[in-house]
Scaffold this motif. Structure first.
Motif, PDB file in Angstrom:
ATOM      1  N   ASP A 166      64.805  52.641 118.994  1.00 31.54           N
ATOM      2  CA  ASP A 166      64.151  51.581 118.550  1.00 31.54           C
ATOM      3  C   ASP A 166      64.902  50.199 118.583  1.00 31.54           C
ATOM      4  OD1 ASP A 166      61.994  53.251 118.124  1.00 31.54           O
ATOM      5  OD2 ASP A 166      62.121  53.445 115.900  1.00 31.54           O
ATOM      6  N   LYS A 167      66.152  50.414 118.730  1.00 26.19           N
ATOM      7  CA  LYS A 167      67.047  49.053 118.399  1.00 26.19           C
ATOM      8  C   LYS A 167      67.964  49.057 119.449  1.00 26.19           C
ATOM      9  CE  LYS A 167      65.590  48.040 114.258  1.00 26.19           C
ATOM     10  NZ  LYS A 167      64.875  46.851 113.873  1.00 26.19           N
ATOM     11  N   VAL A 168      68.670  49.948 119.973  1.00 24.10           N
ATOM     12  CA  VAL A 168      69.788  49.906 120.935  1.00 24.10           C
ATOM     13  C   VAL A 168      69.235  49.704 122.187  1.00 24.10           C
ATOM     14  CG1 VAL A 168      71.666  51.062 122.151  1.00 24.10           C
ATOM     15  CG2 VAL A 168      71.448  50.845 119.452  1.00 24.10           C
TER      16      VAL A 168
ATOM     17  N   VAL B 109      74.575  34.453 124.132  1.00 24.96           N
ATOM     18  CA  VAL B 109      73.949  35.879 123.971  1.00 24.96           C
ATOM     19  C   VAL B 109      75.014  36.597 122.963  1.00 24.96           C
ATOM     20  CG1 VAL B 109      73.475  37.987 125.343  1.00 24.96           C
ATOM     21  CG2 VAL B 109      73.307  35.829 126.338  1.00 24.96           C
ATOM     22  N   LEU B 110      76.045  35.812 122.375  1.00 24.00           N
ATOM     23  CA  LEU B 110      76.841  36.515 121.415  1.00 24.00           C
ATOM     24  C   LEU B 110      76.252  37.122 120.339  1.00 24.00           C
ATOM     25  CD1 LEU B 110      79.723  36.944 121.117  1.00 24.00           C
ATOM     26  CD2 LEU B 110      80.142  34.915 120.004  1.00 24.00           C
ATOM     27  N   PRO B 111      75.117  36.505 119.796  1.00 25.34           N
ATOM     28  CA  PRO B 111      74.717  37.195 118.486  1.00 25.34           C
ATOM     29  C   PRO B 111      73.804  38.714 119.052  1.00 25.34           C
ATOM     30  CG  PRO B 111      74.002  34.870 118.365  1.00 25.34           C
ATOM     31  CD  PRO B 111      74.556  35.196 119.561  1.00 25.34           C
ATOM     32  N   ASP B 112      73.218  38.287 120.003  1.00 25.86           N
ATOM     33  CA  ASP B 112      72.393  39.706 120.552  1.00 25.86           C
ATOM     34  C   ASP B 112      73.588  40.752 120.914  1.00 25.86           C
ATOM     35  OD1 ASP B 112      69.918  38.577 120.360  1.00 25.86           O
ATOM     36  OD2 ASP B 112      70.033  37.771 122.373  1.00 25.86           O
ATOM     37  N   LEU B 113      74.713  40.393 121.356  1.00 27.62           N
ATOM     38  CA  LEU B 113      75.870  41.605 121.738  1.00 27.62           C
ATOM     39  C   LEU B 113      76.540  41.928 120.561  1.00 27.62           C
ATOM     40  CD1 LEU B 113      77.774  39.497 124.657  1.00 27.62           C
ATOM     41  CD2 LEU B 113      76.429  41.657 124.567  1.00 27.62           C
ATOM     42  N   LEU B 114      76.591  40.902 119.343  1.00 27.86           N
ATOM     43  CA  LEU B 114      77.009  41.423 118.013  1.00 27.86           C
ATOM     44  C   LEU B 114      75.862  42.494 117.477  1.00 27.86           C
ATOM     45  CD1 LEU B 114      79.181  41.462 115.933  1.00 27.86           C
ATOM     46  CD2 LEU B 114      77.889  39.690 114.910  1.00 27.86           C
ATOM     47  N   GLU B 115      74.574  42.375 117.762  1.00 25.76           N
ATOM     48  CA  GLU B 115      73.583  43.271 117.028  1.00 25.76           C
ATOM     49  C   GLU B 115      73.633  44.529 117.807  1.00 25.76           C
ATOM     50  OE1 GLU B 115      68.838  43.368 116.290  1.00 25.76           O
ATOM     51  OE2 GLU B 115      69.567  41.354 117.111  1.00 25.76           O
ATOM     52  N   LEU B 116      73.784  44.157 119.144  1.00 25.29           N
ATOM     53  CA  LEU B 116      73.843  45.692 120.056  1.00 25.29           C
ATOM     54  C   LEU B 116      75.114  46.528 119.435  1.00 25.29           C
ATOM     55  CD1 LEU B 116      72.901  46.975 122.544  1.00 25.29           C
ATOM     56  CD2 LEU B 116      74.361  45.663 123.943  1.00 25.29           C
ATOM     57  N   LEU B 117      76.115  45.796 119.405  1.00 23.31           N
ATOM     58  CA  LEU B 117      77.263  46.512 119.190  1.00 23.31           C
ATOM     59  C   LEU B 117      77.132  47.263 117.737  1.00 23.31           C
ATOM     60  CD1 LEU B 117      80.421  47.197 119.421  1.00 23.31           C
ATOM     61  CD2 LEU B 117      80.930  45.311 118.006  1.00 23.31           C
ATOM     62  N   VAL B 118      76.668  46.757 116.627  1.00 22.46           N
ATOM     63  CA  VAL B 118      76.354  46.900 115.318  1.00 22.46           C
ATOM     64  C   VAL B 118      75.747  48.392 115.216  1.00 22.46           C
ATOM     65  CG1 VAL B 118      75.508  46.705 113.082  1.00 22.46           C
ATOM     66  CG2 VAL B 118      77.039  44.878 114.089  1.00 22.46           C
ATOM     67  N   PHE B 119      74.263  48.088 116.123  1.00 23.35           N
ATOM     68  CA  PHE B 119      73.402  49.287 116.167  1.00 23.35           C
ATOM     69  C   PHE B 119      73.990  50.528 117.116  1.00 23.35           C
ATOM     70  CE2 PHE B 119      69.761  45.929 115.038  1.00 23.35           C
ATOM     71  CZ  PHE B 119      69.615  46.715 113.764  1.00 23.35           C
ATOM     72  N   GLY B 120      74.689  50.037 118.258  1.00 22.15           N
ATOM     73  CA  GLY B 120      75.159  51.169 118.923  1.00 22.15           C
ATOM     74  C   GLY B 120      76.242  51.873 118.118  1.00 22.15           C
TER      75      GLY B 120
END
Length: 82
Positions: A68-70, A8-19
């Motif tokens: 749309d993203k977070v 899940v780490l890539p999804d967490l990183l994406e969530l962090l960046v968009f957040g």
């Protein structure tokens, strides 16, 4: 299905960046709107109107990124970890 944190780490990183992007755009929009208000009080209406539009655009993009993203990515990560 319970996934490991590494999966899940890539999804967490994406969530962090968009957040962080959404939060940064929100702060920038609020700062620009404050600048517009101060500029209007000083009598410079043209620049104030321009700043209001720019602040509104920043706030609109912050809202769009958040909805749309977070939010969907947060839902996906929570489902993967549940």
């Amino acid at each position: 299905m319970r996934s490991s944190l590494v999966d899940v780490l890539p999804d967490l990183l994406e969530l962090l960046v968009f957040g962080l992007g959404s939060a940064g755009l929100s702060l920038a929009g609020a700062y620009i709107e404050r600048f517009a208000f101060v500029t209007f009080e000083q009598g410079n209406v043209e620049i104030a109107v321009w700043a209001v539009v720019m602040g509104a655009v920043a706030l609109y993009f912050a809202y769009n990124v958040g909805t749309d993203k977070v939010r969907p990515k947060l839902r996906d990560v929570r489902a993967a970890l549940a």
